[in-house]
Design a protein around this motif. Sequence first.
Motif, mmCIF file in Angstrom:
data_model
loop_
_atom_site.group_PDB
_atom_site.id
_atom_site.type_symbol
_atom_site.label_atom_id
_atom_site.label_comp_id
_atom_site.label_asym_id
_atom_site.label_seq_id
_atom_site.Cartn_x
_atom_site.Cartn_y
_atom_site.Cartn_z
ATOM 1 N N SER A 1 -1.240 -10.852 -0.994
ATOM 2 C CA SER A 1 -1.152 -11.521 0.291
ATOM 3 C C SER A 1 0.007 -10.937 1.100
ATOM 4 C CB SER A 1 -0.943 -13.009 0.026
ATOM 5 O OG SER A 1 -0.890 -13.742 1.215
ATOM 6 N N ASN A 2 0.004 -11.172 2.421
ATOM 7 C CA ASN A 2 1.042 -10.645 3.318
ATOM 8 C C ASN A 2 1.128 -9.121 3.202
ATOM 9 O OD1 ASN A 2 1.612 -13.037 4.472
ATOM 10 N ND2 ASN A 2 3.648 -13.260 3.645
ATOM 11 N N GLU A 3 2.337 -8.615 2.933
ATOM 12 C CA GLU A 3 2.512 -7.152 2.895
ATOM 13 C C GLU A 3 2.042 -6.540 1.583
ATOM 14 O OE1 GLU A 3 6.559 -8.688 1.351
ATOM 15 O OE2 GLU A 3 4.982 -9.389 2.671
ATOM 16 N N ILE A 4 1.708 -7.369 0.616
ATOM 17 C CA ILE A 4 1.300 -6.882 -0.715
ATOM 18 C C ILE A 4 -0.185 -6.506 -0.701
ATOM 19 C CG2 ILE A 4 1.037 -7.561 -3.156
ATOM 20 C CD1 ILE A 4 3.978 -7.084 -2.140
ATOM 21 N N SER A 5 -0.507 -5.322 -1.218
ATOM 22 C CA SER A 5 -1.911 -4.893 -1.230
ATOM 23 C C SER A 5 -2.548 -4.997 -2.613
ATOM 24 C CB SER A 5 -2.037 -3.469 -0.694
ATOM 25 O OG SER A 5 -1.342 -2.582 -1.540
ATOM 26 N N THR B 1 7.087 2.645 -10.905
ATOM 27 C CA THR B 1 7.715 1.396 -10.450
ATOM 28 C C THR B 1 9.001 1.707 -9.693
ATOM 29 O OG1 THR B 1 8.999 1.152 -12.476
ATOM 30 C CG2 THR B 1 6.869 0.041 -12.436
ATOM 31 N N SER B 2 9.464 0.724 -8.958
ATOM 32 C CA SER B 2 10.761 0.867 -8.290
ATOM 33 C C SER B 2 11.828 0.913 -9.382
ATOM 34 C CB SER B 2 11.000 -0.316 -7.354
ATOM 35 O OG SER B 2 11.202 -1.499 -8.096
ATOM 36 N N ALA B 3 12.919 1.618 -9.132
ATOM 37 C CA ALA B 3 13.992 1.741 -10.134
ATOM 38 C C ALA B 3 14.506 0.376 -10.606
ATOM 39 C CB ALA B 3 15.122 2.600 -9.592
ATOM 40 N N PRO B 4 14.778 -0.580 -9.690
ATOM 41 C CA PRO B 4 15.284 -1.872 -10.169
ATOM 42 C C PRO B 4 14.290 -2.594 -11.091
ATOM 43 C CG PRO B 4 15.541 -1.702 -7.785
ATOM 44 C CD PRO B 4 14.752 -0.507 -8.239
ATOM 45 N N THR B 5 12.988 -2.428 -10.838
ATOM 46 C CA THR B 5 11.974 -3.110 -11.663
ATOM 47 C C THR B 5 12.107 -2.700 -13.121
ATOM 48 O OG1 THR B 5 10.435 -3.366 -9.828
ATOM 49 C CG2 THR B 5 9.481 -3.391 -12.043
ATOM 50 N N SER C 1 0.859 -1.192 0.000
ATOM 51 C CA SER C 1 0.000 0.000 0.000
ATOM 52 C C SER C 1 0.894 1.240 0.000
ATOM 53 C CB SER C 1 -0.945 -0.008 1.200
ATOM 54 O OG SER C 1 -0.205 0.058 2.380
ATOM 55 N N GLN C 2 0.474 2.272 -0.678
ATOM 56 C CA GLN C 2 1.228 3.531 -0.789
ATOM 57 C C GLN C 2 2.644 3.319 -1.332
ATOM 58 O OE1 GLN C 2 -0.736 6.245 0.171
ATOM 59 N NE2 GLN C 2 -2.186 4.599 0.447
ATOM 60 N N SER C 3 2.806 2.362 -2.217
ATOM 61 C CA SER C 3 4.148 2.079 -2.715
ATOM 62 C C SER C 3 4.149 1.912 -4.226
ATOM 63 C CB SER C 3 4.653 0.798 -2.038
ATOM 64 O OG SER C 3 6.014 0.627 -2.308
ATOM 65 N N LYS C 4 5.348 1.898 -4.786
ATOM 66 C CA LYS C 4 5.511 1.723 -6.233
ATOM 67 C C LYS C 4 5.322 0.266 -6.622
ATOM 68 C CE LYS C 4 8.878 5.441 -6.475
ATOM 69 N NZ LYS C 4 10.269 5.795 -6.641
ATOM 70 N N TRP C 5 5.014 0.043 -7.888
ATOM 71 C CA TRP C 5 4.915 -1.313 -8.419
ATOM 72 C C TRP C 5 6.305 -1.926 -8.467
ATOM 73 C CZ3 TRP C 5 0.474 -3.798 -8.993
ATOM 74 C CH2 TRP C 5 -0.696 -3.049 -9.130
#
Length: 122
Positions: free
Chosen positions: A86-90, A105-109, A21-25
């Motif tokens: 599931s878990n920390e993933i929203s 997205t996150s830079a590494p992605t 939640s509130q995060s990049k893909w």
Amino acid sequence: MKKRATVICRRGKRILLVARSQSKWALPGGILKHGEHISAAALRELKEETRLSGKSAKYLFDFRGKQKHHHVFSCEISNRAKARPSNEISKCRWVHLEDIPRLLTSAPTTDIVKLMGQRRKK
């Protein structure tokens, strides 16, 4: 530098991304547990984050980000299997490869997906 198992799941031209939640893909994956084999970590993280059971994790390449050393694997998933956060993933969703540059997205992605595309063309 922390080792991370990172998973690429493909269905045709689509790739599976997850987000807290509130995060990049980002690509599914996570830090290895003590004594855990990298391919086992890839399958465990995929299941923990998306409830998908990968048949096997095939090593693709390594990618060194700013904070983490990614060991990138591809995973075969049944076409009928449904990804559920599931878990920390929203949230998780299948994204067309061409749409990834337009997503937050996150830079590494972004870099890992680009590398994957370059390697496929060889």
